[in-house]
Design a protein around this motif. Sequence first.
Motif, PDB file in Angstrom:
ATOM      1  N   ASP A 183       0.610  -1.303   0.645  1.00  0.00           N
ATOM      2  CA  ASP A 183       0.149  -0.260  -0.195  1.00  0.00           C
ATOM      3  C   ASP A 183       0.715   1.615  -0.184  1.00  0.00           C
ATOM      4  O   ASP A 183       2.072   1.255   0.131  1.00  0.00           O
TER       5      ASP A 183
ATOM      6  N   LEU B  96       1.059   5.245   1.539  1.00  0.00           N
ATOM      7  CA  LEU B  96       0.880   6.657   2.714  1.00  0.00           C
ATOM      8  C   LEU B  96       1.824   7.402   2.178  1.00  0.00           C
ATOM      9  O   LEU B  96       2.242   7.859   2.325  1.00  0.00           O
TER      10      LEU B  96
ATOM     11  N   PHE C 144       0.333  11.719   7.112  1.00  0.00           N
ATOM     12  CA  PHE C 144      -0.804  10.910   6.492  1.00  0.00           C
ATOM     13  C   PHE C 144      -1.888  11.186   8.031  1.00  0.00           C
ATOM     14  O   PHE C 144      -1.394  11.212   8.892  1.00  0.00           O
ATOM     15  N   ASP C 145      -2.475  10.785   7.529  1.00  0.00           N
ATOM     16  CA  ASP C 145      -4.177  10.789   8.616  1.00  0.00           C
ATOM     17  C   ASP C 145      -3.969   9.140   9.360  1.00  0.00           C
ATOM     18  O   ASP C 145      -3.909   8.535   9.256  1.00  0.00           O
TER      19      ASP C 145
ATOM     20  N   GLU D  82      -5.439   7.929  11.480  1.00  0.00           N
ATOM     21  CA  GLU D  82      -6.601   7.061  11.258  1.00  0.00           C
ATOM     22  C   GLU D  82      -6.053   6.183  10.632  1.00  0.00           C
ATOM     23  O   GLU D  82      -6.682   4.328  10.179  1.00  0.00           O
ATOM     24  N   GLU D  83      -5.633   6.862   9.619  1.00  0.00           N
ATOM     25  CA  GLU D  83      -5.650   5.214   8.148  1.00  0.00           C
ATOM     26  C   GLU D  83      -4.523   5.359   7.965  1.00  0.00           C
ATOM     27  O   GLU D  83      -4.379   3.580   8.244  1.00  0.00           O
TER      28      GLU D  83
ATOM     29  N   LYS E 148      -3.683   3.493  10.994  1.00  0.00           N
ATOM     30  CA  LYS E 148      -4.226   2.188  11.836  1.00  0.00           C
ATOM     31  C   LYS E 148      -5.348   1.476  11.255  1.00  0.00           C
ATOM     32  O   LYS E 148      -4.274  -0.165  11.123  1.00  0.00           O
ATOM     33  N   ILE E 149      -6.134   1.579  10.696  1.00  0.00           N
ATOM     34  CA  ILE E 149      -6.500   0.744   9.639  1.00  0.00           C
ATOM     35  C   ILE E 149      -5.696   0.340   8.345  1.00  0.00           C
ATOM     36  O   ILE E 149      -5.729  -0.936   7.973  1.00  0.00           O
ATOM     37  N   THR E 150      -4.397   0.847   7.345  1.00  0.00           N
ATOM     38  CA  THR E 150      -4.063   0.224   6.548  1.00  0.00           C
ATOM     39  C   THR E 150      -2.798  -0.577   7.290  1.00  0.00           C
ATOM     40  O   THR E 150      -2.816  -1.859   7.516  1.00  0.00           O
TER      41      THR E 150
ATOM     42  N   LYS F 284      -5.282  -3.881   8.936  1.00  0.00           N
ATOM     43  CA  LYS F 284      -5.429  -4.899   7.371  1.00  0.00           C
ATOM     44  C   LYS F 284      -4.560  -5.664   6.845  1.00  0.00           C
ATOM     45  O   LYS F 284      -3.988  -6.005   6.459  1.00  0.00           O
TER      46      LYS F 284
END
Length: 462
Positions: A97, A99, A103-104, A106-107, A109-111, A114
Motif C-alpha cells: 500500500d 501512504l 498521513f492521517d 486513523e488511516e 492504523k486501519i492500513t 488490514k
Amino acid sequence: MNKKILIIDDDESVIWVIRKALEPLGYEVEAKTTIKTGIKVVDKFKLILLDLMLPDGSGIDALREIKVFNPDALIIIVTAHGRMETVIDAMKEGAYDYLEKPFDIEELKITTEKAFRDIAMREELLKLRQTKEDTIPFQIIGKSKSMLKVFKEIGKVAPKDVTILIYGESGTGKELVARAIHNNSRRKFGPFIAINSASIPKELMEAELFGWEKGAFTGAIGKTAGKIQAADGGTLFLDEISELDIDLQAKLLRFLQEQEYSPLGSNKIIKADVRIIGATNKDLMQCVKKGTFREDLYYRFNVIEIKLPPLRERNEDILPLAHHFLEKSIKAFELQPKKFSKDAEKALMAYNWPGNARELENTIKKAAILSRGSIIEKKDLFLNDYNMCSIKEFLESKLNGFLNKMAEVEKSNLYDTIMSEVEKALFSMVLQEANGNQVRAAKMLGINRNTLNKKIKEYKLI
C-alpha cells in the motif's frame, strides 16, 4: 502472531508519530534511518514502512532489495513525494500500500491492521496447503554433487520473480523442481498450476491456457477461465514447451512481456500476475534452428536455466530414492514393512534407469505390491527383464506354482512335461523373432537346422 513493524525512514518526527500511533495497540516498532541498516534486519519483520527518499538511496531500489531478502514481507510506502509515477512504480515492484505524508493517523492504523489480517490469512492458507501436500509428499531426494548444485540454484532463483527454464530427460523430476521454486518464492501463498503441453491436442492448447468465451468454438457452451487465470498470483508450470504450436508461442510471448491476454473468442484484455516456469527434454536451440520454436520466446524463457542430471549420472542417489519410494508405497498401499535384499540393492545400482526417477518409482511400487514376504529380491524388481534376472531365477519364479500342483499327481512325468513345454515355448519365440526364417532361428538357438525342423514338426509350430 508476531506484530513487529520495521520503519525505514530518516525523519525522526515521522518515526515518533508512528510509534505513538501504533505501540499502544500492541505493535512492536523498530526504526532504521538508512537502507543499509534496514536491510540487515528485514528478515525479522512481516510488515515494513518504507520511505521513498533516503540518505543512501531510492526507496524503490530498497523495495526491490527487501523483496530478495524477505519476499514474504508486506511493504507500505510512506513518503512526502507522492506522484502518480512513483505510486505506479512502487505498486509494480510489489508494495502492499501507499501512504502520503502528512498521513492521517486513523488511516495508518486501519492500513496496518488490514496488513496484519492479510498476513494471518496468508499464513493460515499456507498451513492448509502444506497439510494437504503432506498427504501427497513431493520431495527431491539427492545427495550427489550434481543435485546439491540444483538445490543451490533453486535457492538463488526462487525469490527472484523471473521466467525459468528447466532442462531434463523424462522422469528426472522437472515438476518437483518447479514446485520447489514456487514454494520458496513470494508466490508460495498463491496457486501452483501444472500443464503438460504434449498431452493436450495443439488445437485445444490455446483454449486451455487462455480460457474461452461462450460460442468461441463448437462445444464452447459456457465461459471458461484458462490455466493462466487459475494461476493468478502464483506459478504456472508449462511442461514440454517445445510441443507448443508456433502460433500459440507468439501469444504466450505477448503474455510474458505484458502480463495480459485475451480469452479465445473475446477482445477483452485481462491482466494476470503469473510467474511461468517452462520445462523441456529437448534442445530448444535446435528447435529454434529447425523453425519449430520461436527464437524470441527461447530467449525470453532462457533467462535462468536449471539442468537436471539423469539418474545414471548420480548413482549415489539411487538407493536413497529407492528407499524413499519403498516407504511411500508401503504407506500408500497399507503394506507390511519391507526392505531390499543385498542382491536387490546391487541390481538397482547396476541398472541404467533410462526412465530416470519415474521408472525407479514405478519399479519399486510394483515390487512392493507383488513381492511376497518382507524382503524384496532382485527377481521382484525386474520381473520382465531377462537381463537383470538369471535364467534360474526366472524359471524358479514361473515354475513354483506349477510344481506344487504337479507334486500332488503320482505319475506326473514331471521332467518330460516341463522340458517339452519349455522347448515348445522357446522354439516358438525364436521362430517369431526370426520372422519364420529357419536358418536364422537355428543360428540363434545354436542347433542344427535339421534338429530345428524336427522340433517344428514335433510341436506342430507351422
